[in-house]
Design a protein around this motif. Structure first.
Motif, PDB file in Angstrom:
ATOM      1  N   VAL A 290      15.530  26.696 -16.491  1.00 30.76           N
ATOM      2  CA  VAL A 290      15.900  28.113 -16.490  1.00 30.76           C
ATOM      3  C   VAL A 290      14.648  28.910 -16.847  1.00 30.76           C
ATOM      4  N   VAL A 291      14.270  29.845 -15.997  1.00 29.83           N
ATOM      5  CA  VAL A 291      13.030  30.598 -16.188  1.00 29.83           C
ATOM      6  C   VAL A 291      13.349  32.085 -16.332  1.00 29.83           C
ATOM      7  N   THR A 292      12.386  32.829 -16.874  1.00 28.61           N
ATOM      8  CA  THR A 292      12.628  34.248 -17.116  1.00 28.61           C
ATOM      9  C   THR A 292      11.557  35.156 -16.511  1.00 28.61           C
ATOM     10  N   SER A 293      10.650  34.597 -15.725  1.00 25.97           N
ATOM     11  CA  SER A 293       9.621  35.431 -15.095  1.00 25.97           C
ATOM     12  C   SER A 293       9.233  34.827 -13.753  1.00 25.97           C
ATOM     13  N   GLU A 294       8.607  35.623 -12.926  1.00 25.21           N
ATOM     14  CA  GLU A 294       8.166  35.147 -11.622  1.00 25.21           C
ATOM     15  C   GLU A 294       7.146  34.021 -11.767  1.00 25.21           C
ATOM     16  N   ALA A 295       6.200  34.200 -12.682  1.00 27.07           N
ATOM     17  CA  ALA A 295       5.187  33.166 -12.884  1.00 27.07           C
ATOM     18  C   ALA A 295       5.811  31.877 -13.382  1.00 27.07           C
ATOM     19  N   ALA A 296       6.829  32.003 -14.234  1.00 27.12           N
ATOM     20  CA  ALA A 296       7.492  30.804 -14.765  1.00 27.12           C
ATOM     21  C   ALA A 296       8.253  30.067 -13.670  1.00 27.12           C
ATOM     22  N   TYR A 297       8.822  30.808 -12.711  1.00 31.67           N
ATOM     23  CA  TYR A 297       9.512  30.154 -11.595  1.00 31.67           C
ATOM     24  C   TYR A 297       8.525  29.323 -10.781  1.00 31.67           C
TER      25      TYR A 297
END
Length: 463
Positions: A290-297
């Motif tokens: 589960v990610v919370t930012s575009e970069a993290a995705y």
């Protein structure tokens, strides 16, 4: 037990598949249920209608009102599959026979236009939700303990025999009935194109992906994407997926997403954002990422590529969770319990609260607690408060403007409604669509609504 389902149309999307699965597994469990669907529009997918008939479900596409009333009167239970759309509210406002009414919310309910108006809760005999997250909403806070959570069932038989197949490269799948730009994260293409691993391939299935394809072309990354359009045979797709990338938008109204259920059912680990009901389906580091930012995705996709053992562990956990949580037999028994409880109640007459014979007030009523700026624009006196409200309308999200139940949906239903044309114009003008905005303002004035703002705007664009 005769159950009549009310739904806007009968496509191949999630709510329709839930009806088919519920009927099929009820029959397999020996439950004495008869399922009949009445759509409110004369619209249906031939494939979906055939699948329904194979499951013993009769589908009537937009029967005449008199015929529909007769069917409702003969029903033991009427089950409304609810999301905000003009046709459904016209149905609720109409004259209904005495009946037992259950409403099954197919929306999360936190972002307009897909919200839960409070009158609906009193109108129905029972309301069920398709995600536990909806129980946290203010509208349901007072009756959360009496509101069952019933995930919309999927028919996993079409995944039978799905096992990982050898393939070249690293495949990230995304499957949907349609690729609605208001549903997906707006940076889906850019986030995916930024994944820096060799031979990555994004297999994108669903109708209406032209906008995504154009984005990929603009970024010079179209070779990384395999846009396949609508795919019924999802088993062959999931069999070659290493990861299921399912990033939904912040304003998503997703609940118990079937595409996500299906990927987890066959052990494909998902990468998601914690938006709407998805946050209750995937546990970070346990059944997916589960990610919370575009970069993290972007980083999560790459991390799963470089950590195949962790990818397998997450996939196994996802599969175990899915088979325990989403088993259709479990869901169908929950529905049967709901129906049994409802049968103990007498049929009754009911009437939707009077909200005036005006499409603008109907739209306001459909937005419930989220209608503030529209109510002020409609009924407020000229001044700073109305100006601020209309600035808020102009800045409406794409979901509120373009999606089902949104401003344009209602405007298309009632093109002569001046406030719906005016609000559409405000939002289009804010987006720089000057010609279309001027047309909307002109139509609003022609229908009787002339505001200083519309006259100034038309003059500026030469209309």
């Amino acid at each position: 037990m005769r159950i009549v389902h009310i739904i806007e149309r009968f496509s191949s999307a999630g709510p329709e598949r839930a009806i088919i699965a519920a009927a099929k597994y009820a029959a397999q469990l020996g439950l004495e249920q008869e399922h009949l669907v009445c759509t409110l529009e004369k619209s249906g997918s031939p494939v979906a209608v055939i699948m329904a008939r194979q499951a013993g479900v009769q589908v009537l596409l937009g029967p005449e009102p008199a015929r529909r009333t007769e069917i409702l009167a003969q029903a033991d239970i009427v089950l409304v599959h609810f999301w905000n759309n003009p046709a459904l509210y016209e149905f609720l406002r109409g004259t209904l026979p005495s009946l037992r009414l259950a409403v099954w919310l197919t929306i999360f309910g936190s972002h307009p236009p897909q919200v839960i108006p409070r009158p609906l809760l009193d109108f129905a005999d029972v309301v069920a939700v398709t995600t536990p997250g909806s129980l946290q909403l203010p509208e349901l806070a007072g009756q959360a303990t009496a509101t069952p959570v019933i995930f919309a069932p999927a028919d996993f038989a079409r995944l039978e025999g799905c096992t990982p197949q050898l393939h070249t490269g690293f495949n990230v799948g995304l499957i949907g009935g349609s690729l609605d730009p208001t549903k997906l994260h707006p940076a889906f293409v850019a986030m995916s194109a930024a994944v820096n691993i060799p031979e990555v391939r994004f297999i994108v299935c669903g109708g209406g992906g032209e906008a995504l394809r154009r984005q990929a072309q603009t970024l010079g990354a179209v070779e990384r994407f395999d846009f396949r359009g609508y795919v019924e045979d999802i088993r062959s797709v999931l069999a070659v997926c290493d990861v299921f990338g399912y990033p939904l938008s912040l304003h998503s109204y997703a609940t118990s997403e079937k595409a996500l259920q299906e990927a987890m059912w066959v052990g494909v680990p998902p990468v998601v954002f914690p938006h709407a009901g998805v946050r209750y389906l995937v546990k970070d580091g346990v059944t997916g990422l589960v990610v919370t930012s575009e970069a993290a995705y972007t980083a999560a996709i790459a991390w799963l590529y470089h950590h195949p053992d962790e990818r397998k562990r997450l996939g196994r956990n996802a599969q175990e969770f899915a088979r325990r949580t989403f088993a259709p037999e479990r869901v169908v028994r929950q529905l049967a319990d709901l129906f049994t409880g409802l049968m103990a109640r007498p049929k009754r007459l009911r009437a939707w609260p009077d909200d005036a014979a005006n499409p603008a007030t109907w739209f306001i009523a459909a937005l419930g607690d989220h209608a503030g700026p529209f109510a002020v624009s409609y009924g407020g006196a000229p001044g700073p408060a109305r100006d601020a409200a209309e600035a808020e309308i102009a800045a409406a999200s794409d979901l509120l403007l373009h999606s089902e139940g949104g401003i344009i949906h209602y405007r298309n239903r009632w093109p002569d409604a001046p406030y719906l044309r005016y609000w559409t114009g405000l939002a289009l003008a804010r987006r720089g669509d000057t010609a279309r905005a001027a047309d909307e303002f002109q139509a609003a004035a022609a229908s009787g609504l002339e505001r200083p703002e519309t006259a100034r705007y038309r003059e500026r664009v030469g209309k």
